[in-house]
Design a protein around this motif. Sequence first.
Motif, PDB file in Angstrom:
ATOM      1  N   LEU A  72       0.724  -1.131   0.299  1.00 45.57           N
ATOM      2  CA  LEU A  72       0.462  -0.153   0.269  1.00 45.57           C
ATOM      3  C   LEU A  72       0.346   1.123   0.268  1.00 45.57           C
ATOM      4  O   LEU A  72       1.155   2.218  -0.652  1.00 45.57           O
ATOM      5  CB  LEU A  72      -0.690   0.002   1.082  1.00 45.57           C
ATOM      6  N   ARG A  73       1.883   1.258   0.798  1.00 42.51           N
ATOM      7  CA  ARG A  73       2.618   2.489   0.912  1.00 42.51           C
ATOM      8  C   ARG A  73       3.550   2.302  -0.729  1.00 42.51           C
ATOM      9  O   ARG A  73       4.053   3.870  -0.944  1.00 42.51           O
ATOM     10  CB  ARG A  73       3.371   2.215   2.029  1.00 42.51           C
ATOM     11  N   ASP A  74       3.729   1.547  -0.493  1.00 37.67           N
ATOM     12  CA  ASP A  74       4.569   1.471  -2.841  1.00 37.67           C
ATOM     13  C   ASP A  74       3.877   2.425  -3.336  1.00 37.67           C
ATOM     14  O   ASP A  74       3.637   3.042  -4.321  1.00 37.67           O
ATOM     15  CB  ASP A  74       4.425   0.232  -2.761  1.00 37.67           C
ATOM     16  N   ARG A  96       4.257   5.645  -5.748  1.00 39.66           N
ATOM     17  CA  ARG A  96       3.578   5.778  -6.911  1.00 39.66           C
ATOM     18  C   ARG A  96       3.416   6.756  -7.286  1.00 39.66           C
ATOM     19  O   ARG A  96       3.778   7.532  -8.728  1.00 39.66           O
ATOM     20  CB  ARG A  96       3.656   4.137  -7.547  1.00 39.66           C
ATOM     21  N   ILE A  97       1.977   6.576  -7.002  1.00 38.58           N
ATOM     22  CA  ILE A  97       0.840   8.136  -7.738  1.00 38.58           C
ATOM     23  C   ILE A  97       1.252   8.834  -6.913  1.00 38.58           C
ATOM     24  O   ILE A  97       1.274  10.068  -8.052  1.00 38.58           O
ATOM     25  CB  ILE A  97      -1.013   7.564  -6.611  1.00 38.58           C
ATOM     26  N   THR A  98       2.096   9.624  -5.967  1.00 31.87           N
ATOM     27  CA  THR A  98       2.353  11.112  -5.560  1.00 31.87           C
ATOM     28  C   THR A  98       4.090  10.964  -6.803  1.00 31.87           C
ATOM     29  O   THR A  98       4.077  12.181  -6.637  1.00 31.87           O
ATOM     30  CB  THR A  98       3.006  10.876  -4.457  1.00 31.87           C
ATOM     31  N   ALA A  99       4.639  10.040  -7.562  1.00 25.21           N
ATOM     32  CA  ALA A  99       5.479  10.438  -7.489  1.00 25.21           C
ATOM     33  C   ALA A  99       5.357  10.567  -9.082  1.00 25.21           C
ATOM     34  O   ALA A  99       5.831  10.849  -9.666  1.00 25.21           O
ATOM     35  CB  ALA A  99       6.467   9.085  -8.485  1.00 25.21           C
ATOM     36  N   LEU A 108      -0.502   4.074 -13.577  1.00 24.65           N
ATOM     37  CA  LEU A 108      -0.990   5.037 -14.460  1.00 24.65           C
ATOM     38  C   LEU A 108      -1.846   5.649 -13.733  1.00 24.65           C
ATOM     39  O   LEU A 108      -2.525   6.581 -14.344  1.00 24.65           O
ATOM     40  CB  LEU A 108      -2.330   3.432 -14.922  1.00 24.65           C
ATOM     41  N   VAL A 109      -2.344   5.242 -12.809  1.00 26.57           N
ATOM     42  CA  VAL A 109      -3.080   5.862 -11.726  1.00 26.57           C
ATOM     43  C   VAL A 109      -2.428   7.917 -11.609  1.00 26.57           C
ATOM     44  O   VAL A 109      -2.662   8.629 -11.988  1.00 26.57           O
ATOM     45  CB  VAL A 109      -3.722   5.751 -10.619  1.00 26.57           C
ATOM     46  N   GLY A 110      -1.265   7.118 -11.168  1.00 31.67           N
ATOM     47  CA  GLY A 110      -0.406   8.554 -10.990  1.00 31.67           C
ATOM     48  C   GLY A 110      -0.352   9.333 -12.240  1.00 31.67           C
ATOM     49  O   GLY A 110      -0.617  10.939 -12.234  1.00 31.67           O
ATOM     50  N   HIS A 111      -0.640   8.913 -13.468  1.00 33.51           N
ATOM     51  CA  HIS A 111      -0.089   9.939 -14.997  1.00 33.51           C
ATOM     52  C   HIS A 111      -1.615   9.788 -15.084  1.00 33.51           C
ATOM     53  O   HIS A 111      -1.687  11.276 -15.788  1.00 33.51           O
ATOM     54  CB  HIS A 111       0.395   8.807 -15.887  1.00 33.51           C
TER      55      HIS A 111
END
Length: 561
Positions: free
Chosen positions: A250-252, A256-259, A542-545
């Motif tokens: 979950l933390r990773d 990734r979303i934040t990154a 994908l969500v992050g992008h």
Amino acid sequence: MPSPTRMMLHNEGSTTVLLQSLVGSALSAEVLPDVTAGPQPASGHVAEVFGAVPHTALGIRHSRLRDSTGAVVSENLITFRHSDREHVIPGGDTPFGLHTRRLGLYERRRIFSAGVTTDRFGMLPAGSPGRAYEIAFSNRVTVLVHEVFNPRFVATGSPENAPGAAPNDGPAAAAPAAADAHHQPRWPDAAQAERVRRVLGHVDPLVSAADCRALRSRLATPAFLLQAGDCAETFRDNTPRSVVNRVGLLRDMADRITAASSARVVTVGRIAGQYAKPRSSAVERRGGHVLPSYLGDAVNAVEFTAAGRTPDPRNLLRAHRESSKTLSFMAGSGVFTSHEALLLDYERPQTRRCPDDGNRYGLSAHLLWIGERTRSLTGPHIEFATAVANPVAVKLGPGCTPEDMLALHGVLNPRNQPGRLTFVLRMGRAHAYERSRLLLAAAAGAGLADRFVSDPMHGNGVTSAKGVKTRTMRAIEEELRAFFEACRDTGTLPGGVHLEVSGDDVTECVDAEIDDAYLAERYRTSCDPRLNPAQALRIADLVGHLLAGTPAAEPALSLTA
Ligand code: PEP
Ligand code: MN
């Protein structure tokens, strides 16, 4: 909709969509050649719609919907005047509903009867749920529809129609249904269930009201909600190692979303209490045997034996103990907890009044959600959710109308406070854009402060050739993209994502092709198929992008077939 109502599919023409969401896979239509009604005088519903005179001018169209395994899900007989055929009855194999919608016709329905059939209907046995209704179209064409559903997929909720009670199901068919219309277990020993409720009324709270309020405040900000975890946790797998893996993933994912987007992420696990499952069928068949379905470790055991599948209320106490254990392994993780508030015998006793603000909180988890099957406005689950001050969520499937959603908002968040209510859209990729857009536009129009989140998994279940439940990354990605597009087109802030993931390297979801050999490698879920860590991280990227509005660096899959 409560399940018996939903069973009868009280809708204005989206039966196929509803059936697809119940069955969990796309349905294919099979249209049989027309036949002509005999010259005998019409009677019953036919007489009511077309008059009692002898008819040779009536045609009958017989069609079926089948799931991905070929099982018949529903059968339709449509009676029509030959002269009207071209105006409303499709030639070829276009499903009737799709064809009439394409013609842009308005329709008015009059239901004559809804209940169980007494005759065998096509391939479906006597005792199947069904209904008869007239449809009057705006071009003055009228048809009569007799529609019957396979009791394996669509139960009426009435005991004489429990799937196990079908006449030719063999000796094991008398298995009692494990749950009632509101998906509450039928505990065999009522006194024991009462004792368990009393104990749960005195156990230590699993979470604090202050932490529930903290999550509610976080959800009142524009931060992005990542909610993920097992479909069903199990007591057996509730080990320190498993919890560390789950929380680590979950933390990773959040990182990734934040990154990719610089968004702040609020992380909520389907963890420390996700032990109860609503099931589309009250019974499970294997070989010639029929037993109550597995309803989660808080109710019965996944083991396919009569003893294992008998609901035991002591499992509720074990669920509380195991959740407490999970929370101790999670301590300091910064991850909030959530589960479906399905079992009222578990949730109601664990509500407590908080002396600080005088409100009642459900202290079994920080966030509680109400599932698609139990979100009836007048049902006990929504009543429960209105009575607690936690942040709450409601799952909405493709059958949800804007009116249904606004009514839920009205009871669950009457003061329109940000942070209180999250709607989790799980439409299935085929309808994701259109159904999400409809709800999001209505929410924007009414000025709702509620959060909207995509669950791109629950509308996209498919079954492999060998009968294994799976989901494709392709479908999950398509639904996510459709949700973000619907948000963009309605000016809605994409509020989050809701996923089923495992901290272990399982093989339960596939890329695009359904491969039974791959699924057989490490298929471990006791309910729905989960993303493994590599797949979960791809989805997080994908969500992050999508959130950033930037192209995903390396699209995991091409979206053109
Ligand atoms: C689930 O989240 O596991 C679930 C049963 O979801 P839904 O209510 O959306 O079907
Ligand atoms: Mn699930």
